[in-house]
Design a protein around this motif. Structure first.
Motif, PDB file in Angstrom:
ATOM      1  N   ALA A 154       0.844  -1.209   0.000  1.00  0.00           N
ATOM      2  CA  ALA A 154       0.000   0.000   0.000  1.00  0.00           C
ATOM      3  C   ALA A 154       0.867   1.242   0.000  1.00  0.00           C
ATOM      4  N   ARG A 155       1.982   1.210   0.723  1.00  0.00           N
ATOM      5  CA  ARG A 155       2.861   2.372   0.760  1.00  0.00           C
ATOM      6  C   ARG A 155       3.506   2.600  -0.604  1.00  0.00           C
ATOM      7  N   ARG A 212       2.235   1.824  -3.495  1.00  0.00           N
ATOM      8  CA  ARG A 212       1.230   2.376  -4.407  1.00  0.00           C
ATOM      9  C   ARG A 212       1.005   3.852  -4.106  1.00  0.00           C
ATOM     10  N   ARG A 213       1.034   4.173  -2.824  1.00  0.00           N
ATOM     11  CA  ARG A 213       0.848   5.590  -2.479  1.00  0.00           C
ATOM     12  C   ARG A 213       1.976   6.463  -3.018  1.00  0.00           C
ATOM     13  N   ARG A 214       3.203   5.981  -2.941  1.00  0.00           N
ATOM     14  CA  ARG A 214       4.332   6.763  -3.454  1.00  0.00           C
ATOM     15  C   ARG A 214       4.226   6.903  -4.964  1.00  0.00           C
ATOM     16  N   ALA A 242       1.498   6.905  -6.731  1.00  0.00           N
ATOM     17  CA  ALA A 242       0.406   7.825  -7.050  1.00  0.00           C
ATOM     18  C   ALA A 242       0.850   9.266  -6.847  1.00  0.00           C
ATOM     19  N   ARG A 243       1.638   9.532  -5.903  1.00  0.00           N
ATOM     20  CA  ARG A 243       2.127  10.876  -5.641  1.00  0.00           C
ATOM     21  C   ARG A 243       3.097  11.323  -6.740  1.00  0.00           C
TER      22      ARG A 243
END
Length: 322
Positions: free
Chosen positions: A312-313, A315-317, A319-320
Protein backbone atom coordinates in the motif's frame (compact mmCIF):
# COMPACT_ATOMS: atom_id res chain seq x y z
CA UNK A 1 39.61 -87.95 119.10
CA UNK A 2 41.75 -85.19 117.56
CA UNK A 3 40.43 -81.71 118.12
CA UNK A 4 39.27 -79.73 115.13
CA UNK A 5 38.67 -76.08 114.52
CA UNK A 6 35.07 -74.99 115.27
CA UNK A 7 33.20 -73.81 112.17
CA UNK A 8 30.99 -70.74 112.19
CA UNK A 9 28.38 -72.28 109.90
CA UNK A 10 26.10 -69.26 110.06
CA UNK A 11 28.86 -67.06 108.65
CA UNK A 12 29.78 -69.63 105.99
CA UNK A 13 26.18 -70.09 104.86
CA UNK A 14 25.43 -66.37 104.85
CA UNK A 15 28.54 -65.72 102.75
CA UNK A 16 27.59 -68.41 100.25
CA UNK A 17 24.00 -67.26 99.75
CA UNK A 18 25.13 -63.64 99.45
CA UNK A 19 27.54 -64.38 96.58
CA UNK A 20 26.73 -63.91 92.89
CA UNK A 21 24.72 -66.89 91.68
CA UNK A 22 27.28 -68.10 89.16
CA UNK A 23 29.95 -68.28 91.91
CA UNK A 24 27.92 -70.40 94.33
CA UNK A 25 29.13 -73.90 93.40
CA UNK A 26 32.82 -73.00 93.30
CA UNK A 27 32.56 -71.02 96.57
CA UNK A 28 30.67 -73.86 98.28
CA UNK A 29 33.24 -76.46 97.19
CA UNK A 30 36.08 -74.23 98.38
CA UNK A 31 34.35 -73.78 101.75
CA UNK A 32 33.90 -77.56 102.05
CA UNK A 33 37.62 -78.14 101.45
CA UNK A 34 38.61 -75.44 103.92
CA UNK A 35 36.30 -76.79 106.65
CA UNK A 36 37.41 -80.37 106.01
CA UNK A 37 41.07 -79.33 106.19
CA UNK A 38 40.27 -77.83 109.59
CA UNK A 39 39.09 -81.25 110.76
CA UNK A 40 35.34 -80.50 110.98
CA UNK A 41 34.15 -83.26 108.64
CA UNK A 42 30.53 -83.14 109.76
CA UNK A 43 30.23 -79.42 109.05
CA UNK A 44 31.98 -79.94 105.72
CA UNK A 45 29.35 -82.53 104.73
CA UNK A 46 26.54 -80.20 105.76
CA UNK A 47 27.94 -77.33 103.70
CA UNK A 48 28.46 -79.73 100.79
CA UNK A 49 24.71 -80.50 100.82
CA UNK A 50 23.69 -76.85 100.53
CA UNK A 51 21.77 -76.52 97.22
CA UNK A 52 22.57 -73.84 94.71
CA UNK A 53 19.69 -71.33 94.68
CA UNK A 54 17.50 -71.07 91.62
CA UNK A 55 17.51 -67.75 89.79
CA UNK A 56 14.26 -66.74 91.50
CA UNK A 57 15.58 -67.81 94.92
CA UNK A 58 18.81 -65.83 94.42
CA UNK A 59 16.77 -62.73 93.58
CA UNK A 60 14.58 -63.30 96.65
CA UNK A 61 17.64 -63.64 98.89
CA UNK A 62 19.11 -60.44 97.47
CA UNK A 63 15.82 -58.59 97.98
CA UNK A 64 15.74 -59.84 101.59
CA UNK A 65 19.23 -58.42 102.15
CA UNK A 66 18.45 -55.14 100.38
CA UNK A 67 15.06 -54.61 102.08
CA UNK A 68 15.29 -56.19 105.56
CA UNK A 69 12.76 -53.80 107.11
CA UNK A 70 10.07 -54.58 104.53
CA UNK A 71 10.69 -58.32 104.86
CA UNK A 72 10.61 -58.08 108.65
CA UNK A 73 7.33 -56.14 108.53
CA UNK A 74 5.78 -58.89 106.38
CA UNK A 75 6.99 -61.59 108.76
CA UNK A 76 5.56 -59.68 111.74
CA UNK A 77 2.32 -59.28 109.83
CA UNK A 78 2.17 -63.06 109.54
CA UNK A 79 2.35 -63.37 113.33
CA UNK A 80 -0.54 -60.92 113.64
CA UNK A 81 -2.58 -62.81 111.06
CA UNK A 82 -2.08 -66.12 112.87
CA UNK A 83 -3.11 -64.48 116.15
CA UNK A 84 -6.23 -62.97 114.55
CA UNK A 85 -7.05 -66.34 112.96
CA UNK A 86 -6.73 -68.07 116.32
CA UNK A 87 -9.05 -65.46 117.85
CA UNK A 88 -11.44 -65.81 114.86
CA UNK A 89 -11.39 -62.04 114.46
CA UNK A 90 -12.70 -61.82 110.91
CA UNK A 91 -12.57 -58.05 110.69
CA UNK A 92 -8.93 -57.95 111.72
CA UNK A 93 -8.13 -60.86 109.42
CA UNK A 94 -9.56 -58.94 106.45
CA UNK A 95 -7.69 -55.77 107.42
CA UNK A 96 -4.39 -57.62 107.87
CA UNK A 97 -4.81 -59.53 104.60
CA UNK A 98 -5.43 -56.24 102.79
CA UNK A 99 -2.28 -54.84 104.41
CA UNK A 100 -0.37 -57.96 103.35
CA UNK A 101 -1.33 -57.42 99.72
CA UNK A 102 -0.41 -53.73 99.89
CA UNK A 103 3.02 -54.36 101.40
CA UNK A 104 3.78 -57.26 99.08
CA UNK A 105 2.76 -55.32 95.97
CA UNK A 106 4.75 -52.29 97.10
CA UNK A 107 7.97 -54.31 97.49
CA UNK A 108 7.47 -56.18 94.21
CA UNK A 109 6.74 -52.88 92.46
CA UNK A 110 10.02 -51.46 93.80
CA UNK A 111 11.91 -54.41 92.30
CA UNK A 112 9.96 -54.20 89.04
CA UNK A 113 10.68 -50.49 88.62
CA UNK A 114 14.38 -51.04 89.32
CA UNK A 115 14.41 -53.64 86.54
CA UNK A 116 17.33 -55.53 88.07
CA UNK A 117 18.61 -57.00 91.31
CA UNK A 118 22.33 -57.18 91.95
CA UNK A 119 23.01 -56.54 88.27
CA UNK A 120 20.73 -59.38 87.13
CA UNK A 121 17.70 -58.48 85.02
CA UNK A 122 14.47 -59.56 86.70
CA UNK A 123 11.93 -61.27 84.43
CA UNK A 124 8.18 -61.25 84.93
CA UNK A 125 8.35 -64.94 85.91
CA UNK A 126 10.84 -64.16 88.70
CA UNK A 127 8.63 -61.27 89.88
CA UNK A 128 5.71 -63.71 90.10
CA UNK A 129 7.81 -66.07 92.21
CA UNK A 130 8.93 -63.20 94.42
CA UNK A 131 5.27 -62.35 95.05
CA UNK A 132 4.45 -65.98 95.86
CA UNK A 133 7.44 -66.30 98.22
CA UNK A 134 6.62 -63.11 100.09
CA UNK A 135 3.07 -64.39 100.52
CA UNK A 136 4.44 -67.72 101.81
CA UNK A 137 6.64 -65.80 104.28
CA UNK A 138 3.53 -64.15 105.71
CA UNK A 139 1.53 -67.36 105.88
CA UNK A 140 4.19 -69.66 107.37
CA UNK A 141 6.67 -68.79 110.17
CA UNK A 142 9.31 -71.27 108.94
CA UNK A 143 9.13 -69.77 105.46
CA UNK A 144 9.42 -66.32 107.02
CA UNK A 145 12.57 -67.37 108.89
CA UNK A 146 14.24 -68.71 105.73
CA UNK A 147 13.29 -65.65 103.68
CA UNK A 148 14.44 -63.19 106.37
CA UNK A 149 17.77 -65.03 106.60
CA UNK A 150 18.24 -64.78 102.82
CA UNK A 151 18.80 -68.54 102.51
CA UNK A 152 16.07 -69.56 100.10
CA UNK A 153 17.21 -72.27 97.68
CA UNK A 154 13.91 -72.49 95.78
CA UNK A 155 11.12 -69.93 95.52
CA UNK A 156 8.21 -70.76 97.82
CA UNK A 157 4.47 -70.91 97.39
CA UNK A 158 1.71 -71.23 99.96
CA UNK A 159 -0.91 -73.79 98.99
CA UNK A 160 -3.81 -75.32 100.86
CA UNK A 161 -1.75 -78.00 102.60
CA UNK A 162 1.37 -75.97 103.34
CA UNK A 163 4.45 -74.61 101.59
CA UNK A 164 5.80 -76.00 98.31
CA UNK A 165 8.78 -74.90 96.27
CA UNK A 166 8.76 -73.52 92.73
CA UNK A 167 8.92 -77.06 91.33
CA UNK A 168 5.75 -78.04 93.19
CA UNK A 169 7.55 -80.24 95.70
CA UNK A 170 7.13 -79.97 99.45
CA UNK A 171 9.54 -77.27 100.57
CA UNK A 172 12.37 -78.24 102.89
CA UNK A 173 12.43 -75.34 105.33
CA UNK A 174 15.60 -76.29 107.20
CA UNK A 175 16.56 -75.01 110.65
CA UNK A 176 18.58 -71.83 110.54
CA UNK A 177 20.17 -71.83 113.96
CA UNK A 178 23.52 -73.52 114.37
CA UNK A 179 23.43 -76.32 116.93
CA UNK A 180 26.63 -76.48 119.00
CA UNK A 181 27.68 -79.85 120.37
CA UNK A 182 29.91 -80.61 123.32
CA UNK A 183 33.19 -80.18 121.46
CA UNK A 184 32.18 -76.95 119.72
CA UNK A 185 31.37 -78.41 116.27
CA UNK A 186 28.68 -76.56 114.32
CA UNK A 187 25.42 -77.91 113.04
CA UNK A 188 23.47 -76.08 110.35
CA UNK A 189 20.75 -76.30 107.80
CA UNK A 190 19.62 -79.88 107.62
CA UNK A 191 20.95 -80.74 111.11
CA UNK A 192 18.66 -83.02 113.08
CA UNK A 193 17.76 -82.48 116.72
CA UNK A 194 20.07 -84.39 119.02
CA UNK A 195 22.96 -84.72 116.54
CA UNK A 196 26.19 -84.43 118.50
CA UNK A 197 28.67 -84.58 115.63
CA UNK A 198 30.88 -87.23 117.37
CA UNK A 199 32.89 -89.63 115.24
CA UNK A 200 33.38 -93.28 116.03
CA UNK A 201 36.80 -94.70 116.71
CA UNK A 202 37.34 -95.66 113.08
CA UNK A 203 36.52 -92.19 111.82
CA UNK A 204 32.92 -93.01 110.85
CA UNK A 205 29.86 -91.40 112.44
CA UNK A 206 28.73 -93.04 115.68
CA UNK A 207 25.66 -94.39 113.90
CA UNK A 208 27.92 -96.76 111.99
CA UNK A 209 28.49 -97.69 108.32
CA UNK A 210 24.77 -97.81 107.48
CA UNK A 211 24.37 -94.16 108.49
CA UNK A 212 27.51 -93.26 106.55
CA UNK A 213 26.16 -95.08 103.48
CA UNK A 214 22.80 -93.34 103.82
CA UNK A 215 24.55 -89.98 104.14
CA UNK A 216 26.57 -90.75 101.00
CA UNK A 217 23.37 -91.63 99.12
CA UNK A 218 21.76 -88.43 100.36
CA UNK A 219 24.78 -86.40 99.29
CA UNK A 220 24.67 -87.98 95.82
CA UNK A 221 20.93 -87.36 95.54
CA UNK A 222 21.26 -83.75 96.63
CA UNK A 223 24.10 -83.20 94.20
CA UNK A 224 21.87 -84.62 91.45
CA UNK A 225 19.16 -82.20 92.54
CA UNK A 226 21.72 -79.38 92.36
CA UNK A 227 22.80 -80.38 88.87
CA UNK A 228 19.28 -80.82 87.48
CA UNK A 229 18.08 -77.65 89.19
CA UNK A 230 21.04 -75.75 87.75
CA UNK A 231 20.08 -77.07 84.31
CA UNK A 232 16.48 -75.97 84.91
CA UNK A 233 17.76 -72.52 85.94
CA UNK A 234 19.88 -72.34 82.79
CA UNK A 235 16.93 -73.31 80.60
CA UNK A 236 14.65 -70.84 82.39
CA UNK A 237 17.19 -68.07 81.78
CA UNK A 238 17.40 -69.08 78.12
CA UNK A 239 13.60 -69.19 77.94
CA UNK A 240 13.38 -65.70 79.45
CA UNK A 241 15.99 -64.46 76.98
CA UNK A 242 14.09 -65.98 74.06
CA UNK A 243 10.83 -64.51 75.34
CA UNK A 244 12.51 -61.12 75.52
CA UNK A 245 13.77 -61.56 71.97
CA UNK A 246 10.24 -62.46 70.89
CA UNK A 247 8.84 -59.39 72.63
CA UNK A 248 11.47 -57.23 70.94
CA UNK A 249 10.83 -58.83 67.56
CA UNK A 250 7.05 -58.54 67.97
CA UNK A 251 7.45 -54.87 68.83
CA UNK A 252 9.63 -54.41 65.74
CA UNK A 253 7.06 -56.22 63.59
CA UNK A 254 4.26 -54.06 64.96
CA UNK A 255 6.32 -50.93 64.36
CA UNK A 256 7.16 -52.14 60.85
CA UNK A 257 3.52 -52.85 60.08
CA UNK A 258 2.54 -49.38 61.27
CA UNK A 259 5.31 -47.86 59.17
CA UNK A 260 4.28 -49.84 56.07
CA UNK A 261 0.66 -48.78 56.58
CA UNK A 262 1.76 -45.17 56.97
CA UNK A 263 3.90 -45.34 53.84
CA UNK A 264 1.09 -47.05 51.92
CA UNK A 265 -1.20 -44.19 52.85
CA UNK A 266 1.53 -41.71 51.92
CA UNK A 267 2.10 -43.55 48.65
CA UNK A 268 -1.62 -43.49 47.89
CA UNK A 269 -1.70 -39.75 48.56
CA UNK A 270 1.42 -39.12 46.47
CA UNK A 271 0.08 -41.32 43.67
CA UNK A 272 -3.13 -39.28 43.58
CA UNK A 273 -1.09 -36.08 43.55
CA UNK A 274 1.13 -37.49 40.79
CA UNK A 275 -1.90 -38.43 38.67
CA UNK A 276 -3.39 -34.99 39.21
CA UNK A 277 -0.07 -33.39 38.32
CA UNK A 278 0.21 -35.55 35.20
CA UNK A 279 -3.30 -34.53 34.15
CA UNK A 280 -2.48 -30.87 34.77
CA UNK A 281 0.76 -31.32 32.83
CA UNK A 282 -1.13 -32.84 29.90
CA UNK A 283 -3.65 -30.02 29.93
CA UNK A 284 -0.83 -27.47 30.12
CA UNK A 285 0.95 -29.12 27.20
CA UNK A 286 -2.26 -29.07 25.16
CA UNK A 287 -2.75 -25.41 26.02
CA UNK A 288 0.88 -24.69 25.07
CA UNK A 289 0.49 -26.53 21.75
CA UNK A 290 -2.74 -24.64 21.07
CA UNK A 291 -1.06 -21.35 21.94
CA UNK A 292 1.86 -22.18 19.64
CA UNK A 293 -0.58 -22.95 16.83
CA UNK A 294 -2.38 -19.67 17.48
CA UNK A 295 0.97 -17.87 17.51
CA UNK A 296 1.94 -19.40 14.17
CA UNK A 297 -1.40 -18.33 12.65
CA UNK A 298 -1.06 -14.84 14.05
CA UNK A 299 2.50 -14.59 12.77
CA UNK A 300 1.32 -15.69 9.29
CA UNK A 301 -1.44 -13.10 9.35
CA UNK A 302 1.07 -10.53 10.59
CA UNK A 303 3.43 -11.34 7.75
CA UNK A 304 0.57 -10.94 5.26
CA UNK A 305 -0.52 -7.68 6.89
CA UNK A 306 3.05 -6.34 6.86
CA UNK A 307 3.40 -7.25 3.18
CA UNK A 308 0.05 -5.66 2.30
CA UNK A 309 1.00 -2.52 4.22
CA UNK A 310 4.29 -2.31 2.34
CA UNK A 311 2.47 -2.74 -0.97
CA UNK A 312 0.00 0.00 0.00
CA UNK A 313 2.86 2.37 0.76
CA UNK A 314 4.46 1.65 -2.58
CA UNK A 315 1.23 2.38 -4.41
CA UNK A 316 0.85 5.59 -2.48
CA UNK A 317 4.33 6.76 -3.45
CA UNK A 318 3.65 5.86 -7.07
CA UNK A 319 0.41 7.83 -7.05
CA UNK A 320 2.13 10.88 -5.64
CA UNK A 321 4.78 10.75 -8.31
CA UNK A 322 2.39 11.11 -11.19
Amino acid sequence: MPAHEPTDLDAVIDALYARPLEEFIAARDAAVRQIADGGDRLSAERVKRLPKPSVAAWVINRVARDHPEEIGALADLGDELRSATQDRDRGRIRALDHLRRERTEALVRTVREAGEVGGRTVSSAVLDRLTETLTAAVMDPDAAAVVRAGRVSRALQHVGFGIVDEQGEEAELVALHVVRDGDGAGGGPGAEDGADGEDGPDGEDAAGPDAASAETDLTAAERAVDETSAHVDELEERRDEVRERIRTADAAVEHGQDEVERLDQELERLTAERDAARQALGEAREAADEARADLAAVEDELDDAVERAAEARRRRRAARGR
